[in-house]
Design an enzyme around this catalytic site. Structure first.
Site, PDB file in Angstrom:
ATOM      1  N   LYS A   1       0.853  -1.190   0.000  1.00 49.92           N
ATOM      2  CA  LYS A   1       0.000   0.000   0.000  1.00 49.92           C
ATOM      3  C   LYS A   1       0.879   1.225   0.000  1.00 49.92           C
ATOM      4  O   LYS A   1       2.035   1.171   0.432  1.00 49.92           O
ATOM      5  CB  LYS A   1      -0.885   0.021   1.254  1.00 49.92           C
TER       6      LYS A   1
ATOM      7  N   ASP B   1      -6.875   4.193  -4.707  1.00 47.97           N
ATOM      8  CA  ASP B   1      -7.572   3.986  -3.438  1.00 47.97           C
ATOM      9  C   ASP B   1      -8.279   5.325  -3.182  1.00 47.97           C
ATOM     10  O   ASP B   1      -8.498   6.079  -4.152  1.00 47.97           O
ATOM     11  CB  ASP B   1      -6.563   3.615  -2.322  1.00 47.97           C
TER      12      ASP B   1
HETATM   13  N1  GLU Z   1      -7.090   0.014  -3.182  1.00 52.04           N
HETATM   14  C1  GLU Z   1      -7.803  -1.159  -3.573  1.00 52.04           C
HETATM   15  C2  GLU Z   1      -7.886  -2.120  -2.418  1.00 52.04           C
HETATM   16  O1  GLU Z   1      -8.000  -1.709  -1.286  1.00 52.04           O
HETATM   17  C3  GLU Z   1      -7.308  -1.761  -4.863  1.00 52.04           C
HETATM   18  C4  GLU Z   1      -5.862  -2.080  -4.931  1.00 52.04           C
HETATM   19  C5  GLU Z   1      -5.404  -2.519  -6.335  1.00 52.04           C
HETATM   20  O2  GLU Z   1      -6.198  -2.584  -7.260  1.00 52.04           O
HETATM   21  O3  GLU Z   1      -4.211  -2.784  -6.450  1.00 52.04           O
HETATM   22  O4  GLU Z   1      -7.897  -3.325  -2.571  1.00 52.04           O
END
Ligand code: GLU
Length: 447
Positions: A128, A168
């Site tokens: 993240k 996100d």
């Molecule tokens: N931010 C999204 C999540 O919490 C997607 C992450 C992504 O597609 O890599 O899963």
């Protein structure tokens, strides 16, 4: 030593080593407290310190993001990227731009992402990132300059086989466009697979935009089907009004449910006639304004400043806004009003007290790492298309997403039963995700 005792020791050590990171502690506790029986069954996980290793990120990057606002003033934000675990594939997870972002938030999200990504069954590790930048009220030019500065440091550390960021909160297709453009410019490579959530006209996957919301609804539908129920005719509330909420509402409506409430961080919309989705999309996706505007246009709807969305009576509740938005009091209210299913479109939106209320009431509760895995799963499908220089149709991609959500539900459901906790999707999701990562880590030796 018994599994639960060992887990308590590990958790104490996590708190000691990571002071002041409340959200990270909360996310670790929620996973660890379900793993005792797994350690009892698999002493090799304890022997090789798999849990201890999983709780320590493989790498953490914190960097300065300087940029100039429209008045020419220099601004400084703090950027983050945490590569938490790469046992199953390259680091994968979104980037969040929000003033609340600090290391503890990025680590909680990265930690959750490890298990979520493992649950998809696709080859992606957990990561993240983000920045404490507030995009609210910023012009297009400011957003672009910020993204360019952010990428100018980040590009050293990412790549289609290394780390693949996505969106996100605060990061959607517009921001991914600016980030990709800068990556392409400074690396001299058109490397489509380095970011997901791209626009379908230049390498993005159809359905990626819809995927988190659609997937959350599919998962919730599976939970209801397992209890002999369906979504048709159900009254629902969905918190938030961003990308996840909008497409959760869309899929709920397609499946015959009635969505009567949504929200943003300032207030709540109550629309007994059912949310007017084209209007909501126009306001949020095109005009990028607050949802209070909705009630000024749509007759019969009400805007409640700082209102309590979870007080609206409903049978299905989908928290799709942010962490810890649904506390114990709200959970009690939902249960008292007859709510039978909660599917988390956001990451960790229910507090531990709220989760206990849902579980003791025996309602269907789908934790985010299972229920909202459709977003990242479709990102992995985007990577697949990029790697083969292919572009799938909307129908084909949505079918894959639906199957993936059904599989995640089945795996969680069966594992919960195997560990003597039928219907407990928290236990099911944590154990399935953990075991997949643990097996790969064992195979790789001490790294
Ligand atoms: N931010 C999204 C999540 O919490 C997607 C992450 C992504 O597609 O890599 O899963």
């Amino acid at each position: 030593m018994k599994g639960v005792e060992r887990i308590e020791e590990i958790y104490r050590e996590v708190i000691r080593r990571n002071p002041g990171e409340a959200e990270f502690h909360q996310a670790v506790k929620e996973v660890l407290e379900t793993l005792g029986p797994v350690l009892d069954k698999h002493p090799e996980y304890a022997e090789h310190k798999i849990i201890e290793r999983i709780c320590e990120p493989e790498r953490q990057l914190i960097f300065r993001v300087p940029w100039q606002d429209d008045r020419g003033e220099v601004q400084i934000a703090r950027g983050f990227r945490v590569g938490f675990n790469s046992a199953l594939g390259p680091y994968k997870g979104g980037i969040r731009f929000h003033p609340s972002v600090y290391l503890g938030i990025v680590k909680f999200l990265g930690f959750e992402q490890i298990f979520k990504n493992a649950l998809t069954g696709l080859p992606i590790g957990g990561a993240k990132g983000g920045a404490d930048f507030d995009p609210k009220g910023r012009s297009d030019g400011e957003i672009m300059r910020f993204c360019q500065s952010f990428m100018t440091t980040l590009y050293h550390y990412i790549g289609e086989f290394t780390d693949v960021p996505a969106g996100d909160i605060g990061v959607g297709a517009r921001e991914i466009g600016y980030l990709f453009g800068q990556y392409k410019r400074i690396t001299n490579r058109y490397e489509s697979g380095v970011l997901t959530g791209k626009n379908p006209s230049w390498g993005g996957a159809l359905v990626r935009r819809e995927a988190t919301g659609f997937g959350t609804v599919y998962f919730t539908q599976e939970m209801l089907l397992a209890r002999g129920e369906g979504l048709e005719g159900k009254t629902c509330v969905v918190s938030g009004s961003g990308n996840v909420a909008i497409y959760a509402i869309e899929k709920l409506q397609q499946l015959g449910a009635r969505v009567v409430g949504c929200s943003d961080s300032n207030g709540v919309i109550y629309d007994e006639g059912g949310i007017d989705l084209p209007l909501l999309k126009q306001l949020k996706e095109v005009e990028r304004c607050r949802i209070s505007r909705y009630s000024e246009i749509r007759s019969g709807s009400r805007y409640i400043e700082r209102g309590r969305l979870w007080d609206i009576p409903c049978q299905v509740a989908l928290p799709c806004a942010t962490q810890n938005e649904l506390d114990e009091t709200a959970a009690r209210k939902l249960v008292a009003n007859g709510c039978i299913a909660v599917g988390e479109g956001a990451n960790m939106p229910t507090t531990p007290g709220g989760v206990r209320v849902f579980q003791s009431a025996g309602i269907a509760y789908g934790p985010g790492k299972a229920a909202n895995a459709g977003g990242v799963a479709t990102s992995a499908l985007e990577m697949q298309q990029n790697a083969s220089r292919d572009a799938w149709t909307f129908e084909h991609t949505e079918k894959r997403l639906h199957e993936i959500m059904q599989n995640i539900h089945r795996d969680c459901f069966e594992t919960a039963r195997e560990f003597n906790s039928p219907g407990n999707y928290v236990i099911g999701a944590n154990i399935v995700g953990f075991k997949r990562v643990a097996e790969a880590m064992l195979a790789f030796g001490v790294i």
